[in-house]
Structure formats: structure tokens, C-alpha cells
Design an enzyme around this catalytic site. Structure first.
Site, PDB file in Angstrom:
ATOM      1  N   HIS A 285       2.140   6.876   7.720  1.00 11.61           N
ATOM      2  CA  HIS A 285       0.774   7.015   7.230  1.00 11.61           C
ATOM      3  C   HIS A 285       0.348   5.855   6.333  1.00 11.61           C
ATOM      4  CE1 HIS A 285      -2.919   9.050   6.372  1.00 11.61           C
ATOM      5  NE2 HIS A 285      -2.712   8.989   5.071  1.00 11.61           N
ATOM      6  N   CYS A 286       1.256   4.937   6.021  1.00 13.08           N
ATOM      7  CA  CYS A 286       0.925   3.880   5.066  1.00 13.08           C
ATOM      8  C   CYS A 286       0.736   2.509   5.696  1.00 13.08           C
ATOM      9  CB  CYS A 286       2.004   3.810   3.993  1.00 13.08           C
ATOM     10  SG  CYS A 286       2.045   5.230   2.877  1.00 13.08           S
ATOM     11  N   ILE A 287       1.777   1.956   6.260  1.00  9.19           N
ATOM     12  CA  ILE A 287       1.760   0.551   6.660  1.00  9.19           C
ATOM     13  C   ILE A 287       0.710   0.244   7.735  1.00  9.19           C
ATOM     14  CG2 ILE A 287       3.156  -1.400   7.414  1.00  9.19           C
ATOM     15  CD1 ILE A 287       5.584  -0.004   6.359  1.00  9.19           C
ATOM     16  N   ASP A 290      -3.024   1.211   5.380  1.00 10.84           N
ATOM     17  CA  ASP A 290      -3.399   0.712   4.058  1.00 10.84           C
ATOM     18  C   ASP A 290      -4.007  -0.691   4.055  1.00 10.84           C
ATOM     19  OD1 ASP A 290      -2.368   3.103   3.332  1.00 10.84           O
ATOM     20  OD2 ASP A 290      -0.680   2.326   2.187  1.00 10.84           O
TER      21      ASP A 290
END
Length: 455
Positions: A285-287, A290
Site C-alpha cells: 500500500h505504500c511504495i 506514496d
């Protein structure tokens, strides 16, 4: 006398001191909105530290499951939830009126991208609007969801202040980015330092005191926007470096050089090098998400984020490159193309040994294979059925294929997309006609063979 912010008086020193005392003696009550991969570990960490926690979620089934003492996340043991319930330190609810019963409200809801790769803050805004009519004097509200610098000040605060209460005067507002790494055996919530930024000195002091009671170390910064930028910087750093090694994989592959061997040799240098490894694309869910929060916000300042966007292009192209490698391998090894080929994708979790498939490149790989006429199945020991997703609704309900020698032999190619430890790679290589390995799993298992192709 009370401390002051420019242009306004703040909550009194006495009121802040009372809050800090309650934090210190663990009578301070914590509410967490969003009981997922961030909220649940944080809740259990707070309970273990001696605080009472109320968890809030709109998913009634999830709330019921938690209150039965059951875990829905593989790396979070059921025993931990059951223990917190037994000690009467934790309960979950869908009743947001119970926000009145807590002192701190920590928000851990998703911040995805839209189809046009722009920030989707609908969950954050909806949560703020749920909190607003229940906000009272003395409340501490902390956003943990990853977002662009300025969200806490520009989105959250105006919604709360429409109630007539003022940040820094009537309530405290802060940002502290989550740093969860699902399945990491070396670091958990309590052992990862926590960055904290506040809307004013009092908010920072209180939020920092709360997190100091939960984690090994806090890192106070000058503002909420700075804390928001820290989180983006961490993941942009990873995205850019992964893009670099993905590009090197393609270049070195053309030269007949094994990029994994190169990286493993380079990392023996005790300074000036940090190993990153290529793969079939970015997941989690981040890289994958974001960096685009910053590229979107940067447009407001007439800044073009060329480096970040280039990295995004390289990483986004990886699933296409991998499928091309599968097609090339089939052509060279079996004299056939992808059309009507049977392909088994090994792993739909975004990384090894977890049951988290958010933004997994495996889902895109399956779609790309089928767009080119292949029949794609998957095997994942941690994900028996693909749940509903925003971007890949057509894959909902597909079930993991059980592994056996006969099953493996029935596929034209096996594509290793996630290198779960639970897979017997020796048996896989022995039985499969062709193995396309995007994770170097076979080499790490000491396996070689004419039927193995790295991608």
C-alpha cells in the site's frame, strides 16, 4: 500562565499537564479508527503497553471477528487479540459515538490513488467528518495515513474547526506516519521509531508523550507537514532505488549478466552501497502509491518531479516486461506463443510469507497474460481466494490451485511472482516444464536447470 501560539491562546498549562499525567499513569484512553494492517498492530501495542483501547471500524463483520478474539491478518496471532480482550484493555465497535469515551483519536484509514493516479483522500475526509460532531475540548487527534505534506493542516483542521473548536486552543492535532512492515520478523510496531509532528508545541508534546509510551523511540519534528514529508521520502527512496535495479536487470540481462549476482557482490562493500532487489513490479500500500502523492502536490508549486515520475514509469512497466519474458521463453523453449498457453502464477501476495495482496503486481500479471490469450491460474499458500479489489474486480473469487507434480506438469509455464518460503521449489523445478523466476527464488534454493529462466 498558559503557553501561546502566535495569535491565539492555547489549552492551559494545567489542562495539558493533566493530560500528560494521565498518559504517564496509563489512564489515558486511546481510540483507533481503521482496524486493518496499521490499526490492529497499533491497538495491540497500546494494550500491551498498559493503555485501554477502543477500535473503530465501519466493517461490522471485522468488528465481530475481533471481539470474538479472532485475527484476520496472518502475521498477527489470534492469541494477541484474545489476550487484549481478556485483560479488558481492548474492544472494537462500529458505534462512533463512543469517540466521546476516548482521549486520543488515531486515524489509520486507507489513502489510495484514483484511476488517474491522483490522491484519494475520501476515507480521510469522511473520517474527519465522522469525528467532527463528536470532537470535544482536550481531544488529541492524530492522522497516521500516508498523504501529501499539508493534509493535516489543510484538510483535517478546517473540518474540525467548523465545529467552533480551535486547534491549539480547544483540541490537539498531530500527524505521525505509520511504519508498518507486515511479516517483518525483526521489527514490529513497538520496536520501530515513530516520527511525530504537531499543530503547535502543545500538540507535539502530547502526541509525543502518547507514542513514547508505545514505541522504543520517538522522533519529534517541527510540524505535521514535515512528518508527512518524512513518510513520503522514505517510500520514494525505496521506489526510486527499486526502479534503478529493475532497469539494471533489463540492461544486464541483455548482456548475459545476472543482476542478482551483481547486487549480492556489490553489497559486500561496507560503505556507500545499500542493496535493493528487482521484481515483477511494485506492491503493497505504500511504495506504488506514496510517490504520486508528492508528484500531485508538487504541481501546486510549479515543480516537475521528473526523477520520481521516471521511477514510477519503470516500475509500472515491469509486469509488461515480465510477460514479454514469459512469451519469449515459451517461444524459445517450446516453440509456441502465449495464446492458449496455460500459465501458473506462483504467489499473489505482494511480498513473501504474508497474506496481504494490496497493489500486488501478480494481479496485473494475471490480467496481462489473459489479455494475450493465455489461461492463467495461481497458487498462494497464504491467499486461498482472491478477495474483492478496487482495480482488479474481474479476479474476485478466483481460488488458489493446489500443487502436485501432475498439476505443475500440466502448465506450459510456472511464473514465480512471490517467493513464499512455504513452496517446495525443488519439487516445482523438477515437475514444471518451464519456470520463469522474477524473484531469484530458484537460485536462492540452490536450484539450476535448463527449464529455469530469470525475469
Amino acid at each position: 500562565m498558559s503557553s501561546t501560539l502566535p495569535g491565539s491562546s492555547t489549552v492551559s498549562d494545567e489542562a495539558l499537564a493533566a493530560q500528560l499525567k494521565r498518559v504517564a499513569d496509563k489512564s489515558y484512553r486511546i481510540g483507533i479508527i481503521g482496524l486493518g494492517y496499521v490499526g490492529i498492530p497499533l491497538a495491540l501495542t497500546a494494550c500491551k503497553a498498559g493503555f485501554s483501547v477502543v477500535g473503530f471500524d465501519i466493517d461490522a463483520k471485522r468488528v465481530e471477528q475481533i471481539n470474538r478474539g479472532e485475527s484476520f491478518i496472518k502475521h498477527i496471532p489470534t492469541e494477541a487479540i484474545a489476550a487484549a480482550l481478556k485483560q479488558n484493555r481492548f474492544r472494537a465497535t462500529t458505534d462512533f459515538d463512543q469517540l466521546n469515551d476516548v482521549d486520543a483519536i488515531i486515524i489509520a484509514v486507507p489513502t489510495p490513488l484514483t484511476k488517474h493516479r491522483e490522491p484519494d483522500l475520501s476515507y480521510v475526509e469522511a473520517t474527519a467528518r465522522v469525528i467532527a460532531p463528536r470532537l470535544r475540548k482536550g481531544h488529541l487527534v492524530v492522522l497516521e495515513s500516508t498523504t501529501w505534506p499539508g493534509t493535516t493542516d489543510e484538510i483535517m483542521r478546517p473540518i474540525f474547526e467548523k465545529t467552533g473548536l480551535k486547534s491549539g486552543v480547544d483540541f490537539y492535532l498531530a500527524f505521525s506516519p505509520e511504519r508498518e512492515d507486515p511479516g517483518n520478523p525483526d521489527f514490529g510496531t513497538s520496536t520501530i521509531p515513530k516520527v511525530v509532528g504537531g499543530d503547535g508545541a502543545d500538540a507535539l508534546e502530547l502526541a509525543n508523550a502518547v507514542y513514547s509510551g508505545l514505541v522504543v523511540k520517538t522522533v519529534p519534528v517541527s510540524s505535521s507537514a514535515t512528518a508527512e514529508a518524512v513518510k513520503l521520502t522514505e517510500n520514494i527512496f525505496r521506489a526510486v532505488n527499486i526502479a534503478l535495479v529493475n532497469e539494471l536487470k533489463v540492461i544486464y540481462g541483455k548482456m548475459g549478466i545476472d543482476v542478482w549476482e551483481v547486487i549480492d557482490a556489490a553489497k559486500t562493500k561496507p560503505f556507500g552501497f545499500m542493496p535493493f532487489y528487482p521484481g515483477p513490479g511494485l506492491g503493497g500500500h505504500c511504495i506504488p502509491i506514496d510517490p504520486f502523492y508528492l508528484t500531485w502536490k508538487a504541481r501546486e508549486f510549479d515543480v516537475t518531479t521528473r526523477f520520481i515520475e521516471l521511477a514510477g514509469q519503470i516500475n509500472t512497466a515491469m509486469p509488461h516486461w515480465v510477460v514479454d519474458r514469459v512469451a519469449e521463453a515459451l517461444d524459445r523453449r517450446q516453440g509456441r506463443g502465449l495464446n492458449n498457453a496455460k500459465i501458473l502464477v506462483m504467489g499473489v501476495a505482494y511480498k513473501k510469507n504474508i497474506d496481504d495482496m494490496r497493489e500486488s503486481p501478480s494481479l496485473r500479471l494475471i490480467e496481462l497474460l489473459e489479455e494475450r490469450g493465455a489461461k492463467a491460474d495461481y497458487h498462494d499458500p497464504h491467499i486461498p481466494v482472491i478477495p474483492p479489489t478496487r482495480e482488479h474486480a474481474n479476479l474476485t473469487g478466483r481460488a488458489s490451485v493446489p500443487l502436485s507434480a501432475d498439476v505443475l506438469a500440466g502448465y506450459d509455464a510456472v511464473l514465480i511472482a512471490t517467493d513464499h518460503d512455504a513452496v517446495d521449489y525443488k519439487a516445482l523445478v523438477t515437475s514444471a516444464r518451464l519456470v520463469v523466476d522474477t524473484r531469484n527464488a530458484c537460485a536462492k534454493a540452490g536450484l539450476t536447470g535448463e527449464n529455469i529462466v530469470k525475469a
